[in-house]
Scaffold this active site. Sequence first.
Site, mmCIF file in Angstrom:
data_model
loop_
_atom_site.group_PDB
_atom_site.id
_atom_site.type_symbol
_atom_site.label_atom_id
_atom_site.label_comp_id
_atom_site.label_asym_id
_atom_site.label_seq_id
_atom_site.Cartn_x
_atom_site.Cartn_y
_atom_site.Cartn_z
ATOM 1 N N ARG A 1 0.870 -1.106 -0.031
ATOM 2 C CA ARG A 1 -0.059 -0.048 0.151
ATOM 3 C C ARG A 1 1.090 1.343 0.031
ATOM 4 N NH1 ARG A 1 -5.136 1.462 3.647
ATOM 5 N NH2 ARG A 1 -5.943 0.184 2.142
ATOM 6 N N HIS B 1 -7.625 0.922 -6.062
ATOM 7 C CA HIS B 1 -7.766 -0.066 -4.936
ATOM 8 C C HIS B 1 -8.306 -1.183 -5.468
ATOM 9 C CE1 HIS B 1 -7.693 -1.284 -1.079
ATOM 10 N NE2 HIS B 1 -8.496 -0.639 -0.636
ATOM 11 N N GLN C 1 -10.068 -3.964 -3.124
ATOM 12 C CA GLN C 1 -11.612 -3.388 -2.496
ATOM 13 C C GLN C 1 -12.521 -3.779 -3.556
ATOM 14 O OE1 GLN C 1 -11.980 -1.772 0.520
ATOM 15 N NE2 GLN C 1 -14.144 -2.767 -0.226
ATOM 16 N N ASP D 1 -17.476 6.898 -0.651
ATOM 17 C CA ASP D 1 -16.187 6.923 0.163
ATOM 18 C C ASP D 1 -16.129 8.301 0.906
ATOM 19 O OD1 ASP D 1 -13.822 5.904 1.180
ATOM 20 O OD2 ASP D 1 -12.831 6.079 -1.021
ATOM 21 N N CYS E 1 -16.023 1.235 1.379
ATOM 22 C CA CYS E 1 -15.051 0.492 1.824
ATOM 23 C C CYS E 1 -14.439 0.589 2.901
ATOM 24 C CB CYS E 1 -13.832 0.901 0.416
ATOM 25 S SG CYS E 1 -13.455 2.562 0.763
ATOM 26 N N ARG F 1 -13.106 -8.670 1.825
ATOM 27 C CA ARG F 1 -11.820 -8.426 1.810
ATOM 28 C C ARG F 1 -10.935 -9.810 1.755
ATOM 29 N NH1 ARG F 1 -9.938 -3.208 1.925
ATOM 30 N NH2 ARG F 1 -8.050 -4.157 1.178
#
Length: 301
Positions: A107, A134, A137, A218, A259, A287
Amino acid sequence: MNHFLDIHQTDPADLRHIIDRAAAMKSSRQGRPRGAPDDEQPLKDHMVALIFEKPSTRTRVSFDVGVRQMGGQTMVLSGADMQLGHGETIADTARVLSRYVDLIMIRTFEEATLLEMAEYASVPVINGLTNRTHPCQIMADIMTFEEHSGPIKGKKVVWSGDGNNVFASFAHAAKSFDFELVFTGPPTLDPEPALNGLYTVERDPNKAVEGADLVVTDTWVSMHDPQSARERRHNQLRGYQVNDALMAKAKPDALFMHCLPAHRDDEVTSSVMDGPHSVIFDEAENRLHAQKSVMRWCLGK
Ligand code: CP
Ligand code: NVA
């Protein structure tokens, strides 16, 4: 060996295989303690490095637990504590880590860091979020949608808010999984131009969500956004909050996803997060299952 760098860089047939195997792996664990091993141990004797240059709760824990359930071992590394944070190049780091571990998840901030890691690593590299995308996700999100509402092909997904990294991976997925994606948000926070053609725009959120099968939002300020932009972003995005009135305009059985982490009563109200449309905690759980399947695909296991 396969890297998992982005949805649109992965063959759609492979994406479908990853989702279907994730669902099968999830159901094969029904009722077991989280720490119990899977029947199959595809990561036995495998070491996985999890590198974080930004904070994380879900990505960190779900990758760590997933590797262990599949029989592997992990080391969680903070970018700041590595020589990476003190001037060693990404390329050298990638070549060194490849001598110790079988898989790298990173990340990071700039996409260029991820791409350089993948270029120089001789083991698979997984994108655990960059400023631009991402993908892990969105694999969990597709899995979650299909678990609740059946195939996502042909369905209408509406994103309300900032055209950010998570939106970008949704846009890539819209093409790969063949669903309709509508963006509703202010023009100042439009998605990056490279995504044009993958979604349509409707500035009025009430119109945008009509007939939606899934509504997503988000955070209004992502980890890479300067804190100084917070107030301006909140002012621009306030009209795009997902609340009960907005959800009422979507299909009666529409799902709501985020998320996480969420800022309750900013981008989404608590009543929606905790209400009947919300599948946010299934999304978080998935996830784990989706990434286990991604790791197996990366390693050809
Ligand atoms: N959704 C997500 O990636 O969460 P974390 O930042 O907690 O990993
Ligand atoms: N858009 C958010 C997602 C966090 C999981 C961020 O980049 O901070």
